[in-house]
Scaffold this motif. Structure first.
Motif, short mmCIF file in Angstrom:
data_model
loop_
_atom_site.label_atom_id
_atom_site.label_comp_id
_atom_site.label_asym_id
_atom_site.label_seq_id
_atom_site.Cartn_x
_atom_site.Cartn_y
_atom_site.Cartn_z
N TYR A 276 0.86 -1.18 0.00
CA TYR A 276 0.00 0.00 0.00
C TYR A 276 0.89 1.23 0.00
CZ TYR A 276 -3.54 3.41 1.37
OH TYR A 276 -4.36 4.51 1.41
N HIS A 277 0.88 1.97 -1.12
CA HIS A 277 1.71 3.16 -1.30
C HIS A 277 3.18 2.87 -0.99
CE1 HIS A 277 -1.45 6.28 -1.98
NE2 HIS A 277 -2.20 5.35 -1.41
N GLY A 278 3.64 1.73 -1.44
CA GLY A 278 5.04 1.38 -1.29
C GLY A 278 5.39 0.71 0.02
N TYR A 279 4.43 0.64 0.96
CA TYR A 279 4.67 -0.04 2.23
C TYR A 279 4.29 -1.52 2.10
CZ TYR A 279 5.43 4.49 4.41
OH TYR A 279 5.93 5.73 4.75
N VAL A 280 5.22 -2.39 2.37
CA VAL A 280 5.03 -3.82 2.16
C VAL A 280 4.72 -4.51 3.49
CG1 VAL A 280 6.16 -5.98 1.47
CG2 VAL A 280 6.56 -3.88 0.16
N THR A 281 3.72 -5.39 3.47
CA THR A 281 3.40 -6.24 4.61
C THR A 281 3.53 -7.69 4.18
OG1 THR A 281 1.87 -4.60 5.53
CG2 THR A 281 1.69 -6.86 6.34
N LEU A 282 4.31 -8.45 4.93
CA LEU A 282 4.50 -9.86 4.65
C LEU A 282 3.72 -10.68 5.66
CD1 LEU A 282 8.38 -9.93 4.07
CD2 LEU A 282 6.57 -9.62 2.36
N THR A 283 2.90 -11.60 5.17
CA THR A 283 2.14 -12.49 6.05
C THR A 283 2.28 -13.93 5.58
OG1 THR A 283 0.11 -12.19 4.75
CG2 THR A 283 0.44 -10.70 6.62
N GLY A 284 1.92 -14.86 6.44
CA GLY A 284 2.02 -16.27 6.11
C GLY A 284 2.88 -16.99 7.14
N THR A 285 3.34 -18.16 6.78
CA THR A 285 4.09 -19.01 7.70
C THR A 285 5.35 -19.53 7.04
OG1 THR A 285 2.03 -19.71 8.77
CG2 THR A 285 3.98 -21.05 9.18
N VAL A 286 6.45 -19.50 7.78
CA VAL A 286 7.70 -20.11 7.35
C VAL A 286 8.15 -21.07 8.45
CG1 VAL A 286 8.41 -18.17 5.90
CG2 VAL A 286 9.04 -18.20 8.33
#
Length: 485
Positions: A276-286
């Protein structure tokens, strides 16, 4: 077709005197952690740096080369450093090497075997990609006692479908266009029979090495970079504007996902990417902490990314008892070339590792946490290590107390001297020398103000301040290029 003309500075500005380069690298090595500066000799001829002498580990050898590659005016580095490390019985060293590969979440499942003779590790087997091969080598370099790695019999299998020449060229260009660490505006790429020819100009030897690596990861069987020249003026902001043209959130998200395809630690987990407007959010599982941290770092290296919020959850696939994880962390710290001499204590509760003890400097503090993060089963690291500052600006670690009857000579480190060391590191950095960075120091705390081109430059400026000996860095640098327009 319209021709874009790139500004070319006067020829007199294209070169830096060899003697100045040599002096700068010697000074940087002296104030850099993780290298044995007093054992390293530096020579420069026509911008090509030769490193000779000794160092105590393969990690230190590589670090010395990386420091030289990033210096303004350096066109290339010939690394002739030899490894001088205490001898270990072959069986003991092989056990260390095998444990290092087995306890790393990525390499644990690789089809790799090792033989050890007189400090040389001969590694054989099969990996799927060139990047997996590099990951194996990186793990092996992190084992104390390894003097040389012979990977002639470690094969890259590759996928069923091999990229065509056109696909290799297009993939290289795509990776370079989105990589914030390189300015590929003046670089040409041609591929024939999977052999890549690189030509043009880049701003530093470090950029040149990065571009060569990209060519191999895209599927090149051979890379010819003799016509890719290094001229330090090629990194200046005016030549980078085209690279930082506005990108949509959808384009940025796709580019971040693409970077994960090239990271062996992250590839199989496919983190969800929201922008969103260059701001990255990473979600999920590793399955491991190293994958989580690498995913964030991969995203930060993408053009257009303004910041990253890392919400990835670490869920190990198999339950590991805390006692076993703790022992593996202690073993990894003990075999590490940088922190193996320190008495670092570790406690693990529900996969969260706590590190206590003392190390010499900020570099070693961060490195110890990084070592712990690379152990299977570790979901989080709480770094409570204290920095003694014992290595100061010399980069030398004092071993044991002073001889009886002798008092250590005071080593004053006034704020103005620290500020000057930081400025010199910035001035000799190929990526920072031309940027608007101001340094103030009070009580060993460095404050950085001004404006830089990218978040990567901002991070690098802070790192250089720590390397110069800052007790803490208050990084107030602003990034001039908007990530989203």
């Amino acid at each position: 077709m319209e021709t874009i003309e790139h500004p070319t500075p006067p020829a007199a500005q294209e070169k830096v005197a060899d003697a100045d380069i040599t002096a700068a690298i010697e000074t940087l090595l002296l104030s850099s952690r993780g290298v044995s500066a007093h054992l390293i000799d530096v020579g420069t001829q026509h911008g090509i740096v030769e490193l000779t002498g000794f160092t105590d580990s393969l990690l230190s050898r590589q670090r010395a080369e990386e420091i030289a590659l990033a210096v303004r005016g350096v066109r290339g580095v010939v690394n002739e450093l030899n490894i001088r490390t205490p001898e270990l019985p072959d069986a003991d060293l092989r056990r260390r090497v095998e444990r290092a590969l087995a306890h790393d979440p990525a390499t644990a499942d690789y089809n790799v075997t090792c033989l050890v003779a007189d400090g040389t590790v001969k590694v054989s087997g099969t990996v799927q990609t060139w990047l997996e091969l590099q990951l194996v080598l990186r793990v092996l370099r992190g084992v104390r006692g390894v003097r040389r790695i012979d990977a002639a019999h470690l094969r890259v299998r590759g996928g069923k479908n091999v990229n065509t020449d056109e696909e290799i060229t297009a993939e290289i260009r795509e990776i370079l266009d989105w990589d914030i660490r390189v300015n590929s505006t003046l670089v040409e790429v041609h591929t024939a029979n999977r052999e890549v020819h690189l030509s043009g100009t880049v701003g530093s030897a470090a950029e040149k090495e990065r571009i060569i690596s990209v060519a191999y990861q895209a599927g090149a069987s051979q890379v010819d970079a003799h016509d890719l020249f290094v001229a330090y003026w090629a990194v200046v902001g005016d030549l980078r504007r085209e690279k930082f043209a506005p990108r949509t959130d959808e384009e940025i998200a796709r580019a971040v996902r693409d970077t994960f395809r090239y990271d062996p630690r992250v590839l199989s987990y496919e983190p969800e990417v929201h922008v969103y407007h260059g701001y990255v959010t990473l979600t999920g599982t590793v399955s491991n902490l190293r994958a989580k941290l690498d995913a964030e770092q991969d995203a930060r290296h993408v053009v257009g990314v303004w910041d990253v919020q890392n919400r990835l959850k670490v869920r190990p696939p198999h339950h590991e008892p805390d006692a076993a994880i703790r022992q593996n962390v202690l073993d990894a710290l003990a075999r590490d070339p940088y922190v193996g001499d320190y008495e670092v204590k570790a406690m693990v509760y529900n996969g969260k590792a706590y590190l206590d003890g003392r190390v010499g400097n900020h570099f070693e503090q961060e490195h110890a946490a990084d070592v712990a993060a690379g152990i299977t089963g570790v979901a989080e690291v709480v770094n409570r290590l204290e920095v003694t500052g014992a290595t100061c600006a010399t980069g030398l670690r004092p071993y044991g107390p002073p001889a009886q009857g002798l008092r250590p000579t005071p080593q004053p480190d006034p704020d103005h001297a620290l500020a000057e060391r930081i400025r010199r590191r910035h001035q000799w950095s190929a990526g920072l020398y031309h940027q608007d960075v101001h340094v103030q120091v009070a009580n060993g705390v460095a404050t950085l103000t001004g404006t830089v081109d990218t978040w990567f430059d901002r991070e690098q400026a802070g790192f250089e301040a720590y390397e110069a000996g800052a007790r803490f860095v208050n990084n107030e640098l602003k990034v001039s290029i908007p990530a989203h327009a």
